[in-house]
Enzyme design. Structure first.
Site, PDB file in Angstrom:
ATOM      1  N   TYR A 124      -2.537   1.398   3.535  1.00  0.00           N
ATOM      2  CA  TYR A 124      -2.726   2.489   2.575  1.00  0.00           C
ATOM      3  C   TYR A 124      -2.422   3.894   3.099  1.00  0.00           C
ATOM      4  O   TYR A 124      -2.369   4.840   2.317  1.00  0.00           O
ATOM      5  CB  TYR A 124      -4.162   2.434   2.028  1.00  0.00           C
ATOM      6  CG  TYR A 124      -4.420   1.138   1.284  1.00  0.00           C
ATOM      7  CD1 TYR A 124      -3.893   0.930   0.014  1.00  0.00           C
ATOM      8  CD2 TYR A 124      -5.146   0.103   1.861  1.00  0.00           C
ATOM      9  CE1 TYR A 124      -4.096  -0.265  -0.667  1.00  0.00           C
ATOM     10  CE2 TYR A 124      -5.361  -1.100   1.192  1.00  0.00           C
ATOM     11  CZ  TYR A 124      -4.830  -1.270  -0.073  1.00  0.00           C
ATOM     12  OH  TYR A 124      -5.025  -2.457  -0.737  1.00  0.00           O
ATOM     13  N   PHE A 404     -16.908  -2.506  -2.936  1.00  0.00           N
ATOM     14  CA  PHE A 404     -16.338  -2.645  -4.290  1.00  0.00           C
ATOM     15  C   PHE A 404     -14.910  -3.121  -4.172  1.00  0.00           C
ATOM     16  O   PHE A 404     -14.380  -3.222  -3.073  1.00  0.00           O
ATOM     17  CB  PHE A 404     -16.415  -1.332  -5.085  1.00  0.00           C
ATOM     18  CG  PHE A 404     -15.773  -0.141  -4.429  1.00  0.00           C
ATOM     19  CD1 PHE A 404     -14.406   0.107  -4.554  1.00  0.00           C
ATOM     20  CD2 PHE A 404     -16.518   0.734  -3.654  1.00  0.00           C
ATOM     21  CE1 PHE A 404     -13.815   1.210  -3.936  1.00  0.00           C
ATOM     22  CE2 PHE A 404     -15.957   1.844  -3.049  1.00  0.00           C
ATOM     23  CZ  PHE A 404     -14.602   2.079  -3.193  1.00  0.00           C
TER      24      PHE A 404
HETATM   25  C1  ACO Z   1      -8.272  -2.111  -2.250  1.00  0.00           C
HETATM   26  C2  ACO Z   1      -8.000  -3.571  -2.156  1.00  0.00           C
HETATM   27  O1  ACO Z   1      -7.977  -4.204  -3.181  1.00  0.00           O
HETATM   28  S1  ACO Z   1      -7.720  -4.310  -0.683  1.00  0.00           S
HETATM   29  C3  ACO Z   1      -6.936  -5.882  -1.039  1.00  0.00           C
HETATM   30  C4  ACO Z   1      -5.453  -5.797  -0.848  1.00  0.00           C
HETATM   31  N1  ACO Z   1      -4.878  -7.088  -1.209  1.00  0.00           N
HETATM   32  C5  ACO Z   1      -4.625  -8.049  -0.304  1.00  0.00           C
HETATM   33  O2  ACO Z   1      -4.792  -7.903   0.898  1.00  0.00           O
HETATM   34  C6  ACO Z   1      -4.123  -9.364  -0.896  1.00  0.00           C
HETATM   35  C7  ACO Z   1      -2.965  -9.968  -0.077  1.00  0.00           C
HETATM   36  N2  ACO Z   1      -1.825  -9.036   0.059  1.00  0.00           N
HETATM   37  C8  ACO Z   1      -1.093  -8.598  -0.980  1.00  0.00           C
HETATM   38  O3  ACO Z   1      -1.392  -8.875  -2.157  1.00  0.00           O
HETATM   39  C9  ACO Z   1       0.102  -7.716  -0.686  1.00  0.00           C
HETATM   40  O4  ACO Z   1       0.653  -8.084   0.543  1.00  0.00           O
HETATM   41  C10 ACO Z   1      -0.212  -6.197  -0.633  1.00  0.00           C
HETATM   42  C11 ACO Z   1      -0.820  -5.753  -1.974  1.00  0.00           C
HETATM   43  C12 ACO Z   1      -1.196  -5.877   0.472  1.00  0.00           C
HETATM   44  C13 ACO Z   1       1.096  -5.425  -0.357  1.00  0.00           C
HETATM   45  O5  ACO Z   1       1.964  -5.588  -1.470  1.00  0.00           O
HETATM   46  P1  ACO Z   1       3.543  -5.375  -1.316  1.00  0.00           P
HETATM   47  O6  ACO Z   1       4.088  -5.319  -2.704  1.00  0.00           O
HETATM   48  O7  ACO Z   1       4.114  -6.355  -0.377  1.00  0.00           O
HETATM   49  O8  ACO Z   1       3.609  -3.935  -0.639  1.00  0.00           O
HETATM   50  P2  ACO Z   1       4.928  -3.033  -0.563  1.00  0.00           P
HETATM   51  O9  ACO Z   1       6.139  -3.902  -0.685  1.00  0.00           O
HETATM   52  O10 ACO Z   1       4.814  -1.924  -1.533  1.00  0.00           O
HETATM   53  O11 ACO Z   1       4.785  -2.501   0.928  1.00  0.00           O
HETATM   54  C14 ACO Z   1       4.921  -1.188   1.229  1.00  0.00           C
HETATM   55  C15 ACO Z   1       4.957  -1.037   2.717  1.00  0.00           C
HETATM   56  O12 ACO Z   1       3.703  -1.444   3.251  1.00  0.00           O
HETATM   57  C16 ACO Z   1       3.896  -2.444   4.235  1.00  0.00           C
HETATM   58  N3  ACO Z   1       2.835  -3.419   4.052  1.00  0.00           N
HETATM   59  C17 ACO Z   1       2.404  -3.906   2.898  1.00  0.00           C
HETATM   60  N4  ACO Z   1       1.416  -4.788   3.124  1.00  0.00           N
HETATM   61  C18 ACO Z   1       1.236  -4.832   4.443  1.00  0.00           C
HETATM   62  C19 ACO Z   1       0.376  -5.573   5.286  1.00  0.00           C
HETATM   63  N5  ACO Z   1      -0.507  -6.438   4.777  1.00  0.00           N
HETATM   64  N6  ACO Z   1       0.462  -5.356   6.621  1.00  0.00           N
HETATM   65  C20 ACO Z   1       1.358  -4.485   7.123  1.00  0.00           C
HETATM   66  N7  ACO Z   1       2.222  -3.770   6.361  1.00  0.00           N
HETATM   67  C21 ACO Z   1       2.143  -3.945   5.053  1.00  0.00           C
HETATM   68  C22 ACO Z   1       5.239  -3.057   3.887  1.00  0.00           C
HETATM   69  O13 ACO Z   1       5.841  -3.670   4.998  1.00  0.00           O
HETATM   70  C23 ACO Z   1       6.013  -1.895   3.398  1.00  0.00           C
HETATM   71  O14 ACO Z   1       6.514  -1.143   4.505  1.00  0.00           O
HETATM   72  P3  ACO Z   1       8.003  -0.533   4.494  1.00  0.00           P
HETATM   73  O15 ACO Z   1       8.034   0.379   3.296  1.00  0.00           O
HETATM   74  O16 ACO Z   1       8.080   0.163   5.796  1.00  0.00           O
HETATM   75  O17 ACO Z   1       8.895  -1.730   4.347  1.00  0.00           O
END
Ligand code: ACO
Length: 404
Positions: A124, A404
């Site tokens: 984030y 939350f």
């Molecule tokens: C507040 C909450 O609800 S916390 C719960 C968050 N949800 C989860 O952990 C559930 C499992 N994970 C997921 O659903 C997904 O992997 C998410 C939501 C965390 C990320 O979604 P994505 O659509 O893949 O993210 P997006 O493609 O926009 O990534 C943006 C950047 O963040 C990085 N990034 C995204 N997720 C991660 C991660 N878990 N670890 C490291 N880097 C990450 C990406 O590599 C990307 O970097 P870049 O722009 O340099 O290539």
């Protein structure tokens, strides 16, 4: 390849998008019975989803609340939860699009802050969220832990029956007050979703009553069986899930009670403020070990001028900050911050920082000079980090205390 569209969730789509969230978090979508229990607390409002054709594949949402800032004011805050993208659609920028859209929506609604608890600490920051509070996980050797003789003793603690365990804590939480920056108001849906589920799942609630007969603090806890055939004398573990007290006397009473629960060998206390008084209450402070320190609340200043103006500052010499915000450029600018408040200025900057770093400073968790030393803050006036340390410091560590 089908276009991926990000848009607000419409009424009628709630169950389908909830399924996306559950799948992203490695779970199974709800059956009819479970959805019936969840539906009332999972509204379409304030949710954005990504769609591949008519199929939802990503989601974010938030609930409106207020968060206490240094000085005691509370400001409108979007408590962000339910972020997920389905396997197969990750790393294509969907979360970035969803959270950017959400931030713009928060700004339109007049939210001053957004806040979340992160599943991973690398996600984030790029969206301007910074670690604004950290928590300590404590482990108490119950049999070695005795209260110091000078620990305040006044009032009584009683175990509630299940009906009272459901109804009393919301008012006690409100009464526990807003002393700590980072505390949020808990909406009714939070109590129905989190607290009620815990009470129905055999969690117990004990309440402290002050000498005048007023209930003040409470603790919600559960007892975990650890004994086995191989280790029959291990003793149980007691997990403190939710403990809020308005003053040291109520906290001392609740801890005396917890330390007196028989058959328990270990008390696990996840997610406490870094300055939790528990070790100082014990005759042998080593009976309480800090096993982990984690990032907890991630904060995003949605409206930087309003956020800076809302918090209080300690006495000191004003400084000029130059803040950059890539997602919400209206916040980019120079701000003069001092004991009398904060306002935009055209004066030359003494410190330069992005909005993520500002979020780390905002509740008082990190020192300005530390973040300058590690290169996160640009310094044009060498005296400014120490001056800003003085202004941003808070009398207590910030703490959210609400998952939350
Ligand atoms: C507040 C909450 O609800 S916390 C719960 C968050 N949800 C989860 O952990 C559930 C499992 N994970 C997921 O659903 C997904 O992997 C998410 C939501 C965390 C990320 O979604 P994505 O659509 O893949 O993210 P997006 O493609 O926009 O990534 C943006 C950047 O963040 C990085 N990034 C995204 N997720 C991660 C991660 N878990 N670890 C490291 N880097 C990450 C990406 O590599 C990307 O970097 P870049 O722009 O340099 O290539």
């Amino acid at each position: 390849m089908v276009d991926l569209v990000v848009r607000p969730v419409a009424e009628g789509e709630e169950r389908a998008v909830f399924g996306v969230l559950v799948r992203a978090l490695r779970g199974t979508p709800p059956d009819d019975e479970r959805w019936a229990q969840r539906a009332a607390a999972f509204l379409a409002e304030r949710r954005f989803a990504a769609f591949a054709g008519d199929r939802p594949v990503g989601l974010t949402g938030s609930m409106p609340t207020r968060l206490t800032v240094p000085g005691g004011e509370s400001v409108r805050t979007a408590a962000v939860d339910g972020v997920g993208v389905l396997p197969g659609y990750t790393r294509r920028g969907l979360m970035t699009r969803l959270l950017t859209e959400q931030l713009r929506d928060c700004a339109r609604r007049g939210d001053v802050l957004a806040a979340l608890h992160a599943s991973e600490a690398t996600i984030y920051g790029r969206l301007g969220y910074g670690i604004a509070t950290r928590v300590a996980w404590l482990r108490v050797d119950r049999r070695a832990a005795a209260p110091r003789p000078d620990l305040p003793r006044a009032g009584e603690v009683r175990l509630l029956d299940p009906d009272e365990a459901l109804t009393l804590p919301p008012a006690l939480y409100r009464r526990a007050g807003t002393r700590r920056p980072g505390r949020i108001d808990r909406p009714a849906q939070w109590w129905s979703l989190r607290h009620e589920a815990r009470v129905r799942d055999n969690h117990l609630v004990a309440v402290h009553r002050d000498p005048a007969g007023e209930d003040d603090g409470y603790v919600l806890y559960r007892v975990l069986e650890r004994r086995s055939f191989d280790q029959p004398v291990l003793g149980e573990a007691l997990e403190v899930v939710d403990l809020h007290a308005p003053n040291a006397v109520a906290a001392a009473g609740l801890w005396r009670y917890l330390l007196s629960v028989d058959l328990v060998a270990e008390i696990r206390v996840p997610g406490r403020p870094l300055d939790d008084p528990l070790p100082a209450m014990l005759a042998d402070p080593r009976a309480c070990q800090t096993t982990n320190v984690f990032d907890d609340l991630w904060l995003r200043l949605v409206d930087v001028p309003a956020a800076l103006a809302a918090r209080g500052y300690a006495p000191g010499v004003p400084v000029v900050l130059e803040v950059t915000d890539d997602q919400l450029p209206a916040s980019t600018g120079r701000y003069r911050v001092g004991p009398d408040g904060a306002a935009r200025t055209t004066d030359p900057p003494q410190l330069r920082l992005d909005v993520e770093t500002l979020a780390m400073l905002y509740l008082g968790e990190w020192r300005v000079s530390l973040l300058a030393d590690v290169g996160r803050i640009g310094v044009t006036d060498p005296a400014a980090p120490a001056m800003a340390d003085q202004l941003f410091r808070t009398p207590v560590h910030p703490w959210c205390g609400t998952p939350f």
